[in-house]
Design a protein around this motif. Structure first.
Motif, mmCIF file in Angstrom:
data_model
loop_
_atom_site.group_PDB
_atom_site.id
_atom_site.type_symbol
_atom_site.label_atom_id
_atom_site.label_comp_id
_atom_site.label_asym_id
_atom_site.label_seq_id
_atom_site.Cartn_x
_atom_site.Cartn_y
_atom_site.Cartn_z
ATOM 1 N N ARG A 48 32.780 7.647 -24.888
ATOM 2 C CA ARG A 48 33.925 6.719 -24.812
ATOM 3 C C ARG A 48 34.554 6.745 -23.425
ATOM 4 O O ARG A 48 35.023 5.718 -22.929
ATOM 5 N N ILE A 49 34.573 7.907 -22.803
ATOM 6 C CA ILE A 49 35.131 8.009 -21.450
ATOM 7 C C ILE A 49 34.241 7.275 -20.456
ATOM 8 O O ILE A 49 34.737 6.558 -19.568
ATOM 9 N N ILE A 50 32.915 7.418 -20.587
ATOM 10 C CA ILE A 50 32.008 6.694 -19.697
ATOM 11 C C ILE A 50 32.217 5.184 -19.823
ATOM 12 O O ILE A 50 32.206 4.449 -18.833
ATOM 13 N N ASN A 51 32.442 4.719 -21.041
ATOM 14 C CA ASN A 51 32.650 3.289 -21.294
ATOM 15 C C ASN A 51 34.096 2.841 -21.064
ATOM 16 O O ASN A 51 34.409 1.677 -21.315
ATOM 17 N N ARG A 52 34.966 3.760 -20.639
ATOM 18 C CA ARG A 52 36.374 3.466 -20.387
ATOM 19 C C ARG A 52 37.103 2.953 -21.633
ATOM 20 O O ARG A 52 38.080 2.217 -21.550
ATOM 21 N N ILE A 53 36.602 3.365 -22.803
ATOM 22 C CA ILE A 53 37.332 3.100 -24.040
ATOM 23 C C ILE A 53 38.552 4.012 -24.096
ATOM 24 O O ILE A 53 39.609 3.652 -24.603
ATOM 25 N N THR A 54 38.377 5.216 -23.550
ATOM 26 C CA THR A 54 39.484 6.142 -23.352
ATOM 27 C C THR A 54 39.329 6.751 -21.962
ATOM 28 O O THR A 54 38.248 6.688 -21.371
ATOM 29 N N ASP A 72 32.764 -2.392 -13.871
ATOM 30 C CA ASP A 72 31.452 -1.747 -13.991
ATOM 31 C C ASP A 72 30.918 -1.762 -15.418
ATOM 32 O O ASP A 72 29.709 -1.575 -15.630
ATOM 33 N N ILE A 73 31.796 -1.950 -16.390
ATOM 34 C CA ILE A 73 31.364 -1.894 -17.790
ATOM 35 C C ILE A 73 30.347 -2.990 -18.092
ATOM 36 O O ILE A 73 29.514 -2.848 -18.982
ATOM 37 N N MET A 74 30.381 -4.085 -17.325
ATOM 38 C CA MET A 74 29.384 -5.149 -17.520
ATOM 39 C C MET A 74 27.978 -4.669 -17.154
ATOM 40 O O MET A 74 26.989 -5.294 -17.534
ATOM 41 N N LYS A 75 27.887 -3.564 -16.410
ATOM 42 C CA LYS A 75 26.580 -3.017 -16.034
ATOM 43 C C LYS A 75 26.057 -2.026 -17.069
ATOM 44 O O LYS A 75 25.011 -1.419 -16.883
ATOM 45 N N ILE A 76 26.832 -1.842 -18.150
ATOM 46 C CA ILE A 76 26.493 -0.858 -19.186
ATOM 47 C C ILE A 76 26.214 -1.579 -20.500
ATOM 48 O O ILE A 76 26.908 -2.528 -20.862
ATOM 49 N N GLY A 77 25.199 -1.125 -21.213
ATOM 50 C CA GLY A 77 24.960 -1.561 -22.581
ATOM 51 C C GLY A 77 25.198 -0.388 -23.508
ATOM 52 O O GLY A 77 24.620 0.682 -23.306
ATOM 53 N N PRO A 151 21.373 -4.499 -18.631
ATOM 54 C CA PRO A 151 22.239 -3.566 -17.899
ATOM 55 C C PRO A 151 21.437 -2.468 -17.221
ATOM 56 O O PRO A 151 20.344 -2.112 -17.681
ATOM 57 N N GLU A 152 21.986 -1.912 -16.149
ATOM 58 C CA GLU A 152 21.282 -0.839 -15.448
ATOM 59 C C GLU A 152 21.475 0.504 -16.144
ATOM 60 O O GLU A 152 20.692 1.432 -15.948
ATOM 61 N N LEU A 153 22.528 0.629 -16.970
ATOM 62 C CA LEU A 153 22.782 1.859 -17.719
ATOM 63 C C LEU A 153 22.929 1.512 -19.193
ATOM 64 O O LEU A 153 23.744 0.664 -19.566
ATOM 65 N N LEU A 154 22.124 2.175 -20.030
ATOM 66 C CA LEU A 154 22.163 1.963 -21.477
ATOM 67 C C LEU A 154 22.587 3.252 -22.164
ATOM 68 O O LEU A 154 22.109 4.337 -21.805
ATOM 69 N N ILE A 155 23.474 3.140 -23.141
ATOM 70 C CA ILE A 155 23.929 4.300 -23.906
ATOM 71 C C ILE A 155 23.660 4.030 -25.377
ATOM 72 O O ILE A 155 24.232 3.109 -25.962
ATOM 73 N N PHE A 156 22.763 4.815 -25.961
ATOM 74 C CA PHE A 156 22.390 4.670 -27.363
ATOM 75 C C PHE A 156 22.891 5.885 -28.144
ATOM 76 O O PHE A 156 22.503 7.016 -27.850
ATOM 77 N N ASP A 157 23.731 5.649 -29.124
ATOM 78 C CA ASP A 157 24.264 6.722 -29.968
ATOM 79 C C ASP A 157 23.560 6.664 -31.322
ATOM 80 O O ASP A 157 23.790 5.747 -32.110
#
Length: 308
Positions: A48-54, A72-77, A151-157
């Motif tokens: 969440r911190i990486i995604n600036r949710i918090t 920068d969040i537009m560069k993240i999936g 996106p250049e950075l992908l985060i899969f949970d």
């Protein structure tokens, strides 16, 4: 290493609970990075911190060499563990909606979506409602919505949650393809087998702290601590005598099919491995000599229990 994401001394405290305690890590561009840890360790807070949710109480998140911003969040999936599709919308309509939110025009969005729907064999779902899909089907749709803007950075949970083995394998191949095409992937999971199969490097968080980081191969070999298994027959002398005490037997030997015996041994020094192999080979019929590399599941349990 060409670093795309750098976490510097990040801490986060909620009321009565320290979720992250001075966590740092570096993630190389074009890699798949495993983010591991037991429930409640702090993984979700870090994501969440990486995604600036918090925001962190202290520390920095650096993307491409600068402190991450809202733009920068537009560069993240980001594919969260808690799925977020609108159940009454039709699949295609919803996928186009999410693609437009990511900045794609309708024509580009539809073309990319049809390509992905074909890759994942779901073209027949375009006009179905989300509520009519199984959990695994809906997961495929959300995966596509996560990657559609390239996106250049992908985060899969926990991306394989709800998938049968065939579809889980399909998704693994697609994640590897995304990496090979230049994307960087952060992969949070409890599935240690998946970590061994697709992750290049990893960090293990436990009790809010980073307790283990490095390449998956290096961590497995270090945790193995030079333990080998030999299979042999017709040993002429005791093993300790043959190896000059450079190898120590672990447990009892075991007879196996074919008249062979197998025995686990520990060799303290890397420099002695060659000599031990040569000495054993000269004094028996050596069938195999194999290093025992622990699984990521074994390493996970030992690290969390402070046994590494």
């Amino acid at each position: 290493m060409d670093t795309i994401l750098k976490i510097e001394n990040v801490s986060k405290t909620y009321t009565g609970h320290k979720a992250l305690d001075n966590v740092s890590m570096e993630i190389g561009r074009g890699t798949i990075y495993g983010l591991l840890g037991p429930n409640g360790a702090g993984k979700s807070t870090l994501i969440r911190i990486i995604n600036r949710i918090t925001l962190p109480d202290c520390g920095k998140v650096m993307l491409n060499g600068h402190e991450i911003t809202t733009e920068d969040i537009m560069k993240i999936g980001y594919l969260p563990e808690e799925r977020g599709l609108y159940k009454k919308m039709r699949v295609g309509e919803q996928a186009v909606f999410f693609a437009r939110l990511k900045g794609l025009d309708r024509t580009t969005a539809r073309k990319r979506l049809m390509d992905w729907f074909e890759r994942l064999s779901i073209t027949d779902w375009w006009d179905k409602k989300i509520e009519d899909l199984s959990k695994g089907m809906a997961q495929k749709v959300q995966f596509i919505c996560t990657v559609i803007h390239q996106p250049e950075l992908l985060i899969f949970d926990e991306p394989f949650s709800g998938f049968d083995p065939i579809n889980a394998d399909l998704l693994k191949r697609e994640i590897l393809r995304l990496r090979d095409n230049g994307a960087t992937v952060i992969f949070s999971t409890h599935n240690m087998e998946s970590v061994e199969e697709i992750c290049d490097s990893m960090t293990l968080i436990n009790k809010s702290r980073n307790i283990l980081s490095g390449s998956v191969e290096e961590i497995r070999r270090k945790a193995g601590a030079n333990i080998f298994q030999i299979v042999f027959s017709d040993m002429t002398r005791p093993l300790a005598e043959i190896t000059g005490n450079k190898a120590e037997c672990i447990g009892e030997s075991e007879s196996i099919i074919g008249g062979f015996t197998q025995q686990k041994i520990h060799i303290a020094s890397d420099d002695d491995v060659h000599d031990v192999i040569a000495a054993v080979n000269d004094n028996c019929r050596l069938r195999s000599f194999q290093e025992i590399v622990p699984t990521m599941n074994d390493i996970f349990i030992r690290a969390v229990n402070d046994q590494l």
